[in-house]
Design a protein around this motif. Structure first.
Motif, PDB file in Angstrom:
ATOM      1  N   THR A 132       0.651  -1.194  -0.093  1.00 50.39           N
ATOM      2  CA  THR A 132      -0.020  -0.012   0.102  1.00 50.39           C
ATOM      3  C   THR A 132       0.922   1.298   0.055  1.00 50.39           C
ATOM      4  O   THR A 132       0.504   2.204  -0.805  1.00 50.39           O
ATOM      5  N   SER A 133       1.905   1.302   0.778  1.00 47.87           N
ATOM      6  CA  SER A 133       2.835   2.496   1.112  1.00 47.87           C
ATOM      7  C   SER A 133       3.603   2.949  -0.387  1.00 47.87           C
ATOM      8  O   SER A 133       3.803   3.861  -0.722  1.00 47.87           O
ATOM      9  N   TYR A 134       3.942   1.548  -1.121  1.00 44.09           N
ATOM     10  CA  TYR A 134       4.756   1.511  -2.404  1.00 44.09           C
ATOM     11  C   TYR A 134       3.734   2.234  -3.222  1.00 44.09           C
ATOM     12  O   TYR A 134       4.075   3.246  -4.113  1.00 44.09           O
ATOM     13  N   THR A 135       2.433   1.980  -3.437  1.00 35.70           N
ATOM     14  CA  THR A 135       1.487   2.515  -4.379  1.00 35.70           C
ATOM     15  C   THR A 135       0.894   3.856  -4.010  1.00 35.70           C
ATOM     16  O   THR A 135       1.064   4.607  -4.960  1.00 35.70           O
ATOM     17  N   LEU A 191       3.897   5.939  -5.401  1.00 42.09           N
ATOM     18  CA  LEU A 191       3.620   6.374  -6.752  1.00 42.09           C
ATOM     19  C   LEU A 191       2.508   7.493  -6.922  1.00 42.09           C
ATOM     20  O   LEU A 191       2.893   8.336  -8.115  1.00 42.09           O
ATOM     21  N   GLY A 192       1.742   7.561  -6.222  1.00 47.28           N
ATOM     22  CA  GLY A 192       0.526   8.418  -6.305  1.00 47.28           C
ATOM     23  C   GLY A 192       1.133   9.791  -5.952  1.00 47.28           C
ATOM     24  O   GLY A 192       0.852  10.780  -6.659  1.00 47.28           O
ATOM     25  N   VAL A 193       1.946   9.995  -4.989  1.00 44.56           N
ATOM     26  CA  VAL A 193       2.455  11.238  -4.598  1.00 44.56           C
ATOM     27  C   VAL A 193       3.726  11.601  -5.707  1.00 44.56           C
ATOM     28  O   VAL A 193       3.778  12.936  -6.031  1.00 44.56           O
ATOM     29  N   LEU A 252       9.428   7.636  -0.331  1.00 44.08           N
ATOM     30  CA  LEU A 252       9.696   8.793  -0.649  1.00 44.08           C
ATOM     31  C   LEU A 252      11.249   9.394  -0.224  1.00 44.08           C
ATOM     32  O   LEU A 252      11.461  10.465  -0.880  1.00 44.08           O
ATOM     33  N   GLY A 253      11.794   8.782   0.695  1.00 40.24           N
ATOM     34  CA  GLY A 253      13.102   9.265   1.172  1.00 40.24           C
ATOM     35  C   GLY A 253      13.012  10.537   1.937  1.00 40.24           C
ATOM     36  O   GLY A 253      13.846  11.391   1.624  1.00 40.24           O
ATOM     37  N   ARG A 269       5.389  -5.709  -6.831  1.00 39.53           N
ATOM     38  CA  ARG A 269       5.300  -4.786  -5.548  1.00 39.53           C
ATOM     39  C   ARG A 269       3.807  -4.237  -5.184  1.00 39.53           C
ATOM     40  O   ARG A 269       3.570  -3.599  -4.144  1.00 39.53           O
ATOM     41  N   ILE A 270       2.711  -4.752  -5.877  1.00 40.35           N
ATOM     42  CA  ILE A 270       1.469  -4.024  -5.641  1.00 40.35           C
ATOM     43  C   ILE A 270       0.490  -5.166  -5.084  1.00 40.35           C
ATOM     44  O   ILE A 270       0.917  -6.493  -5.640  1.00 40.35           O
ATOM     45  N   GLY A 271      -0.543  -4.883  -4.681  1.00 41.60           N
ATOM     46  CA  GLY A 271      -1.598  -5.948  -4.447  1.00 41.60           C
ATOM     47  C   GLY A 271      -1.155  -7.087  -3.597  1.00 41.60           C
ATOM     48  O   GLY A 271      -0.309  -7.112  -2.762  1.00 41.60           O
ATOM     49  N   LEU A 272      -2.063  -8.319  -3.596  1.00 40.20           N
ATOM     50  CA  LEU A 272      -1.631  -9.399  -2.816  1.00 40.20           C
ATOM     51  C   LEU A 272      -0.377 -10.102  -3.526  1.00 40.20           C
ATOM     52  O   LEU A 272       0.518 -10.404  -2.434  1.00 40.20           O
TER      53      LEU A 272
END
Length: 259
Positions: free
Chosen positions: A97-100, A103-105, A136-137, A215-218
């Motif tokens: 979730t945080s990875y996704t 990407l949105g950010v 995001l570093g 890296r996304i979802g299940l």
């Protein structure tokens, strides 16, 4: 000041339904509300805009009906929203979730500050905020109870700890998670509701974000839930009869058994 506020939907009741195969929470937009902690993040973001100017952007990952919650946030002062919605996002743990969200950010572009609620009341992990910041570093501070000072370059915040409080100065861009004591969320105004009905709204999927499907979802979630169940609730009653003395003795016997 360009502020992004993360908004999550959670079940509106305590009756959480679980997918028997994936062991993840079944999210039905018709029975969902904004995560309570996120309402304080929304209010804080709007207060910063009122103090320094700029804009507030709502960000969420969820099913299409999450748009309803984002438009509610816009009725309270958020300027525009981005919803990340794709079937491939389903079943994500906090890492996916945080990875996704990261990407949105990045798709939003430059920002000064990200605000998140302390945690989601359906998961209680309090991991999304810190993990998003790490993706995001940027620096982050959790459990913020007060923004003492805010400028275009840095923030001075008061953080709750097990032993009291800390005052921390953080350079921007940064991320903070807030607790419910930080403010009192406002109600939607009539002009706000009118604005929210036609306010800018964007939906992006995994392809739009150029997401790494591993890296996304299940499939992108290293956390695997082996077993999850909802405890059965049972209620029993004991009828006490007889005179007052007999009933008192009966109560005392029940208390002794419990203790």
């Amino acid at each position: 000041m360009r502020t992004i506020v993360c908004i999550k939907q959670v079940p509106s009741t305590n009756e959480v339904r679980l997918d028997p195969e994936t062991k993840t929470i079944i999210r039905d937009g018709r029975q969902s509300v904004t995560n309570p902690f996120d309402t304080y993040a929304i209010e804080q973001a709007v207060q910063i805009k009122e103090l320094l100017g700029g804009e507030v952007i709502g960000l969420s990952m969820g099913i299409p009906s999450t748009e309803r919650l984002l438009r509610d946030a816009m009725s309270r002062g958020v300027d525009s929203s981005l919803l990340l919605s794709d079937r491939s996002f389903a079943g994500a743990d906090t890492l996916a979730t945080s990875y996704t969200l990261s990407l949105g950010v990045r798709s939003i572009g430059d920002f000064d500050l990200i605000l998140c609620g302390k945690m989601a009341v359906d998961g209680d992990t309090a991991q999304i905020g810190p993990e998003l910041a790490e993706n995001l570093g940027i620096p982050h501070v959790t459990d913020v109870v007060e923004l003492v000072e805010v400028s275009e370059e840095k923030i001075l915040c008061k953080k709750a700890t097990d032993k009291g409080h800390q005052i921390l100065e953080v350079d921007l861009p940064a991320l903070i998670t807030v607790v419910k004591d930080i403010n009192m969320p406002r109600l939607p105004s009539i002009p706000g509701i009118e604005f929210s009905l036609n306010a800018p709204f964007d939906i992006r999927n995994a392809t739009d974000l150029n997401a790494d499907t591993a890296r996304i979802g299940l499939s992108g979630s290293p956390t695997q839930v082996v077993k999850t169940y909802i405890p059965e609730r049972t209620r029993t009653a004991v009828e006490l009869t007889g005179d007052t003395e007999s009933q008192v003795k009966g109560i005392m016997k029940i208390i002794e058994e419990v203790i």
